[in-house]
Design a protein around this motif. Sequence first.
Motif, short mmCIF file in Angstrom:
data_model
loop_
_atom_site.label_atom_id
_atom_site.label_comp_id
_atom_site.label_asym_id
_atom_site.label_seq_id
_atom_site.Cartn_x
_atom_site.Cartn_y
_atom_site.Cartn_z
N MET A 1 29.69 -20.88 -61.70
CA MET A 1 30.51 -19.98 -61.19
C MET A 1 31.87 -20.57 -60.62
O MET A 1 31.80 -21.35 -59.66
N ARG A 2 33.04 -19.92 -60.81
CA ARG A 2 34.17 -20.62 -60.58
C ARG A 2 34.43 -19.94 -58.95
O ARG A 2 33.95 -18.82 -58.60
N GLN A 3 34.82 -21.12 -58.22
CA GLN A 3 35.26 -20.65 -57.10
C GLN A 3 36.35 -19.56 -56.56
O GLN A 3 37.45 -19.54 -57.65
N PRO A 4 36.42 -18.89 -55.61
CA PRO A 4 37.35 -17.85 -55.47
C PRO A 4 38.82 -18.49 -55.44
O PRO A 4 38.91 -19.70 -54.76
N PRO A 5 39.70 -17.64 -55.71
CA PRO A 5 41.07 -18.19 -55.43
C PRO A 5 41.32 -18.29 -54.24
O PRO A 5 41.00 -17.97 -53.10
N SER A 6 42.41 -19.55 -53.61
CA SER A 6 42.57 -19.87 -52.33
C SER A 6 43.79 -19.27 -51.52
O SER A 6 43.79 -19.22 -50.29
N ASN A 7 44.71 -18.85 -52.38
CA ASN A 7 46.09 -18.20 -51.73
C ASN A 7 45.67 -16.84 -51.22
O ASN A 7 45.21 -16.08 -51.98
N THR A 8 46.37 -16.56 -49.96
CA THR A 8 46.17 -15.26 -49.59
C THR A 8 47.66 -14.46 -49.51
O THR A 8 48.60 -15.03 -49.88
N ILE A 9 47.57 -13.08 -49.32
CA ILE A 9 48.84 -12.39 -49.36
C ILE A 9 49.14 -12.42 -47.82
O ILE A 9 48.45 -13.05 -46.99
N ALA A 10 50.39 -12.00 -47.43
CA ALA A 10 50.97 -12.02 -46.04
C ALA A 10 50.13 -11.25 -45.28
O ALA A 10 49.82 -10.20 -45.73
N ARG A 71 41.16 -4.90 -47.63
CA ARG A 71 41.86 -4.89 -48.57
C ARG A 71 42.51 -6.31 -48.77
O ARG A 71 42.51 -7.19 -49.54
N TRP A 72 43.12 -6.60 -47.59
CA TRP A 72 43.69 -7.83 -47.13
C TRP A 72 42.69 -8.99 -47.05
O TRP A 72 43.10 -10.24 -47.63
N LYS A 73 41.53 -8.95 -46.66
CA LYS A 73 40.53 -10.12 -46.72
C LYS A 73 40.40 -10.29 -48.25
O LYS A 73 40.03 -11.59 -48.51
N ARG A 74 40.01 -9.36 -49.10
CA ARG A 74 39.65 -9.56 -50.28
C ARG A 74 40.94 -10.20 -51.21
O ARG A 74 40.48 -10.77 -52.26
N TRP A 75 42.05 -9.72 -50.96
CA TRP A 75 43.16 -10.10 -51.95
C TRP A 75 43.37 -11.86 -52.11
O TRP A 75 43.53 -12.28 -50.92
N ARG A 76 43.09 -12.23 -53.24
CA ARG A 76 43.29 -13.72 -53.36
C ARG A 76 43.99 -13.87 -54.76
O ARG A 76 43.69 -13.34 -55.60
#
Length: 159
Positions: A1-10, A71-76
């Motif tokens: 399985m692919r790793q989750p994206p690494s970039n977060t939002i502000a 929501r912020w914790k999950r957005w990548r």
Amino acid sequence: MRQPPSNTIALEAIKAWKITAWIYMAVLWLVTIGLIVCSLVWEISWWFPGVLFIISGLGTYLSVYLFPVLRWKRWRYEVFEQEIYIQHGILIVSRTLIPMIRVQHVDTKQGPILKKYKLASVTISTAATTHEIPALLEEDASELRDRISALARVDEDDV
């Protein structure tokens, strides 16, 4: 399985989402208070205004205090040369891959609340739908828009 994206939002996105939630909840509270006043004036049963009061309180807690943080914790997101990888969701986590070849155009948008915190959202349009990466810093949003636009360009020889 692919790793989750690494970039977060502000991080300021939490504040902007809380203000937006307060605006929506203020409308619900006005209706709730109006029904309570009507039930006092016309001596109507208390069960409906009471239930609406409980729903308004619970809704305010969830939408203003709990959901923006989750929501912020999950957005990548992450942008690769061939695709854009987006992950979001609170209870149900959605992971989306957008092939660069399908990207038609990329926009940034900014409402008054985002502008107050110097944030902007990037929208990525394909033939089927539009995807959004919300609440990035203005500079990051502009750079991301330009980067996706450059990666999405296809030479006529490649088609």
